[in-house]
Motif scaffolding. Sequence first.
Motif, PDB file in Angstrom:
ATOM      1  N   PRO A 172       0.896  -1.208  -0.064  1.00 48.08           N
ATOM      2  CA  PRO A 172      -0.011  -0.002  -0.006  1.00 48.08           C
ATOM      3  C   PRO A 172       1.005   1.273  -0.008  1.00 48.08           C
ATOM      4  CG  PRO A 172      -0.976  -1.513   1.508  1.00 48.08           C
ATOM      5  CD  PRO A 172       0.458  -2.047   1.052  1.00 48.08           C
ATOM      6  N   VAL A 202      -6.894   1.008  -7.859  1.00 52.26           N
ATOM      7  CA  VAL A 202      -5.472   1.103  -7.787  1.00 52.26           C
ATOM      8  C   VAL A 202      -4.712   1.942  -8.699  1.00 52.26           C
ATOM      9  CG1 VAL A 202      -3.259   0.339  -7.128  1.00 52.26           C
ATOM     10  CG2 VAL A 202      -5.265  -0.863  -6.250  1.00 52.26           C
ATOM     11  N   GLU A 235      -3.111   4.171  -2.175  1.00 53.75           N
ATOM     12  CA  GLU A 235      -2.894   3.233  -0.955  1.00 53.75           C
ATOM     13  C   GLU A 235      -3.711   2.628  -0.430  1.00 53.75           C
ATOM     14  OE1 GLU A 235      -0.442   3.781   3.301  1.00 53.75           O
ATOM     15  OE2 GLU A 235      -0.695   5.468   2.133  1.00 53.75           O
ATOM     16  N   ARG A 277      -4.413  -1.321  -0.236  1.00 49.25           N
ATOM     17  CA  ARG A 277      -4.720  -2.019   1.021  1.00 49.25           C
ATOM     18  C   ARG A 277      -5.893  -3.019   0.848  1.00 49.25           C
ATOM     19  NH1 ARG A 277      -2.234  -1.444   5.385  1.00 49.25           N
ATOM     20  NH2 ARG A 277      -1.169   0.690   4.747  1.00 49.25           N
TER      21      ARG A 277
END
Length: 220
Positions: A95, A187, A200, A204
């Motif tokens: 992340p 992402v 991030e 995650r």
Amino acid sequence: MPSLRLPPAAPSLADAVAQAVRDGIAAGELVPEQTYSVYQLADLLGISRSPVREGMLRLAEAGLIEIRRNRGFRVLPPRAHDVEEIIEIRLALEPPAARKAALHGTDEQHAAIRAALDTMAIAAARGDDTSFWPADRTLHDLLLRASGNARAAAVVAQLRSTTALLGPPTTASGRTLTEIHAEHEPVVAAVLVRDGAAAEAAMRAHVAATGDLLVANLRP
């Protein structure tokens, strides 16, 4: 005698040995109560002992076998805790790397990341596992390298190889390639607009979801 077969497509003979043994464990051909020798395994697979020894070392590092000096090796049942440890490390590395890739990656690196995601999309639409997983690994590797940390990329690549030896992929739980691709989209979208916080958070969420399914596959 156990029945083992080398997979047709593996990066190296040692990788093929490791996969053959993992498949043998999953199929119940290799059992925890028995000790097997390198010589026996080499004869079963029809290859020399050197790649067998190398494959055994990889399996020992993954926690799937216990090497017994001068005797051979014993199978250890895969443990969910092993995957939990791996995911914990990946959550510490990936992340924040996605954040850095968004903020500091070059336009060329971002273009390569976008291309890897596109390859995943095409493979997912075709149901092509053979093309999908290499593109998935490439995408994660590119994100880590775009963060400026090649060592982290090498660590994660090794952890992913270990995870593959420990149990079946998340698609064994009914998760589709299309769903996996969809988890990567936010992402990459965040990286491309240089939104570090969103990149991030999305990474995650993806790694945590993957970990939950991998652990569930190993729970009794």
